[in-house]
Design a protein around this motif. Structure first.
Motif, PDB file in Angstrom:
ATOM      1  N   LEU A 550      -1.128  11.489  14.014  1.00  0.00           N
ATOM      2  CA  LEU A 550      -2.033  10.523  13.551  1.00  0.00           C
ATOM      3  C   LEU A 550      -1.157   9.631  12.456  1.00  0.00           C
ATOM      4  CD1 LEU A 550      -4.799   9.469  12.174  1.00  0.00           C
ATOM      5  CD2 LEU A 550      -4.678  11.453  10.739  1.00  0.00           C
ATOM      6  N   GLU A 551      -0.173   9.984  12.005  1.00  0.00           N
ATOM      7  CA  GLU A 551       0.716   9.259  11.050  1.00  0.00           C
ATOM      8  C   GLU A 551       1.514   8.191  12.196  1.00  0.00           C
ATOM      9  OE1 GLU A 551       1.093   8.807   7.817  1.00  0.00           O
ATOM     10  OE2 GLU A 551      -0.746   9.967   7.781  1.00  0.00           O
ATOM     11  N   THR A 552       1.815   8.445  13.333  1.00  0.00           N
ATOM     12  CA  THR A 552       2.437   7.759  14.113  1.00  0.00           C
ATOM     13  C   THR A 552       1.255   6.408  14.489  1.00  0.00           C
ATOM     14  OG1 THR A 552       3.976   9.499  15.128  1.00  0.00           O
ATOM     15  CG2 THR A 552       3.580   7.450  16.579  1.00  0.00           C
ATOM     16  N   GLU A 553       0.294   7.042  14.627  1.00  0.00           N
ATOM     17  CA  GLU A 553      -0.922   5.859  15.123  1.00  0.00           C
ATOM     18  C   GLU A 553      -1.176   4.829  13.894  1.00  0.00           C
ATOM     19  OE1 GLU A 553      -3.743   6.109  17.825  1.00  0.00           O
ATOM     20  OE2 GLU A 553      -3.900   8.172  17.691  1.00  0.00           O
ATOM     21  N   ARG A 554      -1.051   5.396  12.787  1.00  0.00           N
ATOM     22  CA  ARG A 554      -1.349   4.643  11.499  1.00  0.00           C
ATOM     23  C   ARG A 554      -0.212   3.702  11.289  1.00  0.00           C
ATOM     24  NH1 ARG A 554      -3.926   9.078   7.392  1.00  0.00           N
ATOM     25  NH2 ARG A 554      -6.059   8.943   8.077  1.00  0.00           N
ATOM     26  N   ARG A 555       1.241   4.053  11.669  1.00  0.00           N
ATOM     27  CA  ARG A 555       2.311   3.302  11.266  1.00  0.00           C
ATOM     28  C   ARG A 555       2.191   2.270  12.408  1.00  0.00           C
ATOM     29  NH1 ARG A 555       5.523   7.131  11.961  1.00  0.00           N
ATOM     30  NH2 ARG A 555       6.000   7.463   9.733  1.00  0.00           N
ATOM     31  N   ALA A 556       1.828   2.744  13.531  1.00  0.00           N
ATOM     32  CA  ALA A 556       1.652   1.409  14.661  1.00  0.00           C
ATOM     33  C   ALA A 556       0.698   0.562  14.117  1.00  0.00           C
ATOM     34  CB  ALA A 556       1.499   1.968  16.027  1.00  0.00           C
ATOM     35  N   ALA A 557      -0.576   0.901  13.673  1.00  0.00           N
ATOM     36  CA  ALA A 557      -1.711  -0.107  13.377  1.00  0.00           C
ATOM     37  C   ALA A 557      -1.069  -0.792  12.129  1.00  0.00           C
ATOM     38  CB  ALA A 557      -2.768   0.874  12.883  1.00  0.00           C
ATOM     39  N   ALA A 558      -0.460  -0.340  11.111  1.00  0.00           N
ATOM     40  CA  ALA A 558       0.025  -1.042  10.195  1.00  0.00           C
ATOM     41  C   ALA A 558       1.425  -2.061  10.554  1.00  0.00           C
ATOM     42  CB  ALA A 558       0.354  -0.131   8.800  1.00  0.00           C
ATOM     43  N   GLY A 559       1.808  -2.005  11.534  1.00  0.00           N
ATOM     44  CA  GLY A 559       2.928  -2.746  11.970  1.00  0.00           C
ATOM     45  C   GLY A 559       4.192  -2.251  11.445  1.00  0.00           C
ATOM     46  N   GLY A 560       4.097  -1.064  11.052  1.00  0.00           N
ATOM     47  CA  GLY A 560       5.490  -0.339  10.792  1.00  0.00           C
ATOM     48  C   GLY A 560       6.194   0.061  12.342  1.00  0.00           C
ATOM     49  N   GLU A 561       7.587  -0.011  12.154  1.00  0.00           N
ATOM     50  CA  GLU A 561       8.169   0.624  13.185  1.00  0.00           C
ATOM     51  C   GLU A 561       8.686   1.967  13.145  1.00  0.00           C
ATOM     52  OE1 GLU A 561      11.911  -1.740  13.162  1.00  0.00           O
ATOM     53  OE2 GLU A 561      11.118  -3.606  13.666  1.00  0.00           O
ATOM     54  N   GLU A 562       8.948   2.661  14.249  1.00  0.00           N
ATOM     55  CA  GLU A 562       9.030   3.975  14.378  1.00  0.00           C
ATOM     56  C   GLU A 562      10.543   4.334  13.628  1.00  0.00           C
ATOM     57  OE1 GLU A 562       7.785   7.723  15.122  1.00  0.00           O
ATOM     58  OE2 GLU A 562       7.005   5.905  15.657  1.00  0.00           O
ATOM     59  N   PRO A 563      10.399   5.316  12.544  1.00  0.00           N
ATOM     60  CA  PRO A 563      11.805   5.544  12.023  1.00  0.00           C
ATOM     61  C   PRO A 563      12.569   6.331  12.877  1.00  0.00           C
ATOM     62  CG  PRO A 563      10.246   7.194  11.366  1.00  0.00           C
ATOM     63  CD  PRO A 563       9.374   5.915  11.897  1.00  0.00           C
ATOM     64  N   PRO A 564      14.031   6.315  12.640  1.00  0.00           N
ATOM     65  CA  PRO A 564      14.982   7.275  13.424  1.00  0.00           C
ATOM     66  C   PRO A 564      14.510   8.722  13.539  1.00  0.00           C
ATOM     67  CG  PRO A 564      16.017   6.762  11.388  1.00  0.00           C
ATOM     68  CD  PRO A 564      14.645   5.714  11.467  1.00  0.00           C
ATOM     69  N   TYR A 565      13.877   9.169  12.500  1.00  0.00           N
ATOM     70  CA  TYR A 565      13.499  10.536  12.364  1.00  0.00           C
ATOM     71  C   TYR A 565      12.241  10.633  11.853  1.00  0.00           C
ATOM     72  CZ  TYR A 565      14.782  10.784   7.545  1.00  0.00           C
ATOM     73  OH  TYR A 565      14.636  10.329   6.245  1.00  0.00           O
ATOM     74  N   TYR A 566      11.457  11.689  11.894  1.00  0.00           N
ATOM     75  CA  TYR A 566      10.236  11.576  11.357  1.00  0.00           C
ATOM     76  C   TYR A 566       9.735  13.037  10.755  1.00  0.00           C
ATOM     77  CZ  TYR A 566       5.273  11.964  10.874  1.00  0.00           C
ATOM     78  OH  TYR A 566       4.034  12.142  10.059  1.00  0.00           O
ATOM     79  N   ALA A 567       9.330  13.020   9.519  1.00  0.00           N
ATOM     80  CA  ALA A 567       8.967  14.134   8.866  1.00  0.00           C
ATOM     81  C   ALA A 567       7.310  13.820   8.274  1.00  0.00           C
ATOM     82  CB  ALA A 567       9.712  14.329   7.599  1.00  0.00           C
ATOM     83  N   PRO A 568       6.528  14.936   8.215  1.00  0.00           N
ATOM     84  CA  PRO A 568       5.350  14.549   7.954  1.00  0.00           C
ATOM     85  C   PRO A 568       5.015  13.922   6.803  1.00  0.00           C
ATOM     86  CG  PRO A 568       5.445  17.045   8.748  1.00  0.00           C
ATOM     87  CD  PRO A 568       6.725  16.290   8.703  1.00  0.00           C
ATOM     88  N   TRP A 569       5.995  14.210   5.438  1.00  0.00           N
ATOM     89  CA  TRP A 569       5.822  13.632   4.294  1.00  0.00           C
ATOM     90  C   TRP A 569       6.194  12.018   4.112  1.00  0.00           C
ATOM     91  CZ3 TRP A 569       8.999  17.538   5.782  1.00  0.00           C
ATOM     92  CH2 TRP A 569      10.224  17.293   5.794  1.00  0.00           C
ATOM     93  N   TYR A 570       7.157  11.773   5.106  1.00  0.00           N
ATOM     94  CA  TYR A 570       7.523  10.408   5.076  1.00  0.00           C
ATOM     95  C   TYR A 570       6.804   9.348   5.589  1.00  0.00           C
ATOM     96  CZ  TYR A 570      11.581   7.085   5.368  1.00  0.00           C
ATOM     97  OH  TYR A 570      12.211   5.946   5.485  1.00  0.00           O
ATOM     98  N   ARG A 571       6.208   8.559   4.710  1.00  0.00           N
ATOM     99  CA  ARG A 571       5.549   7.460   4.884  1.00  0.00           C
ATOM    100  C   ARG A 571       6.066   6.245   4.542  1.00  0.00           C
ATOM    101  NH1 ARG A 571      -0.712   9.877   3.707  1.00  0.00           N
ATOM    102  NH2 ARG A 571      -0.375  11.694   4.713  1.00  0.00           N
ATOM    103  N   TRP A 572       6.901   5.568   5.174  1.00  0.00           N
ATOM    104  CA  TRP A 572       7.310   4.348   4.712  1.00  0.00           C
ATOM    105  C   TRP A 572       6.918   2.969   5.264  1.00  0.00           C
ATOM    106  CZ3 TRP A 572       9.658   0.599   7.935  1.00  0.00           C
ATOM    107  CH2 TRP A 572       9.584   1.002   9.451  1.00  0.00           C
ATOM    108  N   TYR A 573       5.857   3.015   5.871  1.00  0.00           N
ATOM    109  CA  TYR A 573       5.124   1.832   6.244  1.00  0.00           C
ATOM    110  C   TYR A 573       4.073   1.644   5.196  1.00  0.00           C
ATOM    111  CZ  TYR A 573       1.594   5.135   7.632  1.00  0.00           C
ATOM    112  OH  TYR A 573       0.185   6.137   7.605  1.00  0.00           O
ATOM    113  N   ARG A 574       3.684   0.329   4.938  1.00  0.00           N
ATOM    114  CA  ARG A 574       2.623  -0.159   4.224  1.00  0.00           C
ATOM    115  C   ARG A 574       1.179  -0.350   4.693  1.00  0.00           C
ATOM    116  NH1 ARG A 574      -0.275  -3.797   1.725  1.00  0.00           N
ATOM    117  NH2 ARG A 574      -0.315  -4.021  -0.639  1.00  0.00           N
TER     118      ARG A 574
END
Length: 641
Positions: A550-574
């Motif tokens: 879900l977070e990956t989809e939300r990041r893509a919808a918000a225009g954020g790029e995929e980070p080099p690694y992913y943690a469930p608490w890490y939401r760097w997109y706006r």
């Protein structure tokens, strides 16, 4: 049936709060160890608590019973229409018409009146206060200039209201003196006292501070402005080329500052040439500055150049019933004019131009309402944008003369007086009342009359919001400033819409909001079919893999790029939405400022109950201007066992 043999079972129902089409008991045969679904047709005709009692008996001593309680709510999409205006020397009338399909029980007519849209502005100066000693000595020049502009605007409005300005003069005189002392040898002003070079942007702001000083009857050597104007003209005359062309919008702002500061003769030909050569390429804010500059050079308000620019500005308005505003594209590459990309500052500049040409311009009242509403939403910035907005509001208030007028008023709806009282010109707070729509009649016209008495200069501004609900079944999408839609898809195939699913499935919900213009204080509600339960990805009981997807989809919808690694608490997109609230029957999104464009929000739901369910329209609305709203179509969704 938990026994080891077939049972014939009689099942009965008792219901309060809903209407049963046939409440007779049902007799069913249930095989050993199995279950059978028993149902009764029912309809909901009113809101309130519903109680359902079921009893089952096999006749051989085996029985069971259960009672369920829940709340029934009407599924009613809201609609709002609005209007507003001003009462001067004659009463004003408005016709209130309710369509025949309107559901009146939960609708309201909200009426508000006020004597001034701005009131006295002295309370706005707190955020411009200088830092405490010893840091005040190192305060940057731009902050001093902004405070001088804001304080000068407050002095002007307070004088117009007949009040004392003693509380403001000490700081104002100090700021003007500090600006005089900080002028550099080249005629410009540096950002800080010890900075190496003068800044065109800071110099421009300082000249606007001297413009406020001049309007506030503050004496200073006019040569200060002449030298500052010469510095800016030298900056504007610098060599440019195709790769780095001159910014005509910046030029308009600077020419106006030179003229307003007290050296109009330096720029009169340049302002006329700017209009003649660059009218088509200037943005709306630059056109407002050019109008103000031409007036400072002595041009009459009826001058063809001023009227042509005013026509351009009028054509570019983004209107609603009670709020007009203007927008320009941000220009991040132009540091000299960064502040002006804001919609509040752009609209305030237009207000200043309209007020200077005609304080009774048809667009001006709703434009000031919008600026004041946006200010309540975001607050003034303690810098150039906020200071110049205050200056524009002061210019408007002085042009109308409303600050010096007190009056009594009366609002009549049909044969009844629904609101009356006294208002003061120095007070921008509104007196309000709410009339239930059950006092009106759907399909007929009711006349509302507003009248005032008192000082000839007094005004009575009013705003009317008519909110009612419509039947939800088969309702169509509606766009009144906001377009919204929602779509259901399977997780494995997010491109194909679905209208059916099976119990236990996870469904992807995509809510899309189209903002044709910048919006403020937007609330979006997406209502769920009764067979769905929303999945809260913040809960620890949620599958981590599902939450990560879900977070990956939300990041893509918000225009954020995929980070080099992913943690469930890490939401760097706006996300454009500041808050998302999950409830049993809906997901609510809130955005303090929703930029122009298409915005998507994605969430997941789990299918829990079989049936053929109604899907209510998604709804989006501006809080301060509820007449700006939109809804989606209503549909149906089938959940299979």
């Amino acid at each position: 049936n938990g026994t080891q043999e077939m049972k014939d079972v009689e099942v009965s129902i008792e219901a309060t709060g809903i209407d049963l089409a046939d409440g007779t008991p049902r007799t069913v045969s249930i095989p050993a160890g199995q279950s059978v679904l028993v149902s009764w047709p029912a309809s909901v005709s009113r809101e309130g608590e519903v109680t359902l009692s079921f009893r089952a008996s096999s006749g051989d001593g085996l029985s069971d019973g259960v009672e369920q309680k829940f709340t029934a709510l009407h599924d009613l999409p809201p609609e709002t229409t609005a209007t507003g205006g001003v009462v001067k020397d004659r009463p004003r009338t408005e016709g209130i018409f309710l369509p025949e399909f309107a559901i009146l029980e939960r609708g309201t007519l909200d009426i508000s009146v006020q004597a001034s849209l701005t009131g006295l502005l002295g309370g706005e100066l707190a955020q411009f206060a200088p830092p405490p000693p010893p840091w005040d000595a190192t305060e940057d020049t731009a902050s001093i200039a902004a405070r001088a502009i804001a304080t000068g605007a407050v002095i002007r409005s307070t004088k117009a209201a007949g009040g004392s300005v003693d509380a403001y003069k000490g700081q104002f005189d100090t700021d003007v003196a500090r600006l005089i002392l900080r002028q550099a040898n080249d005629g410009g002003w540096r950002w800080c006292e010890k900075c190496a070079e003068s800044s065109p942007w800071v110099t421009n702001l300082v000249l606007l501070a001297f413009a406020e000083a001049r309007r506030a009857d503050k004496d200073f050597d006019p040569a200060i402005v002449t030298r500052g104007g010469s510095y800016l003209l030298g900056y504007l005359a610098r060599s440019t080329d195709i790769a780095n062309p001159q910014n005509v919008n910046e030029k308009a702002w600077m020419l106006y500052a030179i003229a307003a500061g007290g050296a109009p003769s330096l720029v009169a030909p340049s302002l006329q040439a700017l209009y003649e050569q660059h009218r088509a390429t200037m943005n709306v804010q630059a056109k407002a500055w050019t109008i103000l500059g031409l007036i400072e050079t002595g041009k009459d308000r009826s001058d063809p150049a001023i009227q042509a620019l005013l026509g351009d500005i009028t054509a570019g308005v983004i209107p609603s019933a009670n709020g007009n505003h203007w927008e320009i594209a941000a220009n991040p590459g132009n540091s000299s004019n960064d502040y002006s990309a804001g919609t509040i500052e752009t609209t305030a500049a237009v207000v200043a131009a309209l007020a200077s040409v005609d304080a009774n311009h048809p667009l001006i009242e709703e434009s000031v309402r919008w600026v004041m509403s946006a200010r309540r939403s975001e607050g003034w910035t303690a810098g150039a944008g906020g200071a110049l907005s205050l200056s524009a509001l002061a210019t408007f208030a002085l042009g109308t003369g409303e600050l010096s007028g007190n009056s009594s008023f009366e609002v009549d709806l049909g044969d009844s007086t629904v609101l009356e009282g006294d208002v003061k010109g120095t007070d921008s707070s509104a007196q309000t009342t709410t009339v239930p729509l059950t006092d009106l009649e759907a399909g007929s016209l009711t006349v509302l009359e507003l009248q005032r008495s008192g000082a000839a200069s007094a005004r009575l501004y009013y705003a009317l919001n008519l909110s009612y609900f419509t039947p939800a079944r088969q309702v169509e999408a509606l766009n009144r400033g906001i377009a919204i839609s929602h779509e259901y898809t399977a997780l494995a195939d997010p491109e194909t819409p679905i209208t059916t699913a099976k119990i236990g499935d996870v469904v992807r919900v995509s809510v899309s909001v189209l903002a044709a213009n910048e919006l403020r204080e937007v609330r979006v509600e997406d209502f769920l079919p009764a067979g769905f339960e929303p999945i809260d990805s913040s809960l620890k009981t949620t599958d981590p893999a599902l939450a990560a997807q879900l977070e990956t989809e939300r990041r893509a919808a918000a225009g954020g790029e995929e980070p080099p690694y992913y943690a469930p608490w890490y939401r760097w997109y706006r996300s454009p939405f500041d808050q998302a609230s999950i409830r049993d029957d809906r997901v609510t999104l809130s955005a303090n400022r929703l930029p122009k464009g298409v915005h998507e929000y994605i969430y997941y739901v789990r299918v829990t109950t079989p049936g053929d369910f109604y899907v209510a329209p998604a709804h989006a609305q501006e809080a301060q201007f509820p007449e700006v709203f939109g809804r989606s179509d209503s549909t149906r969704f089938v959940v299979e066992p």
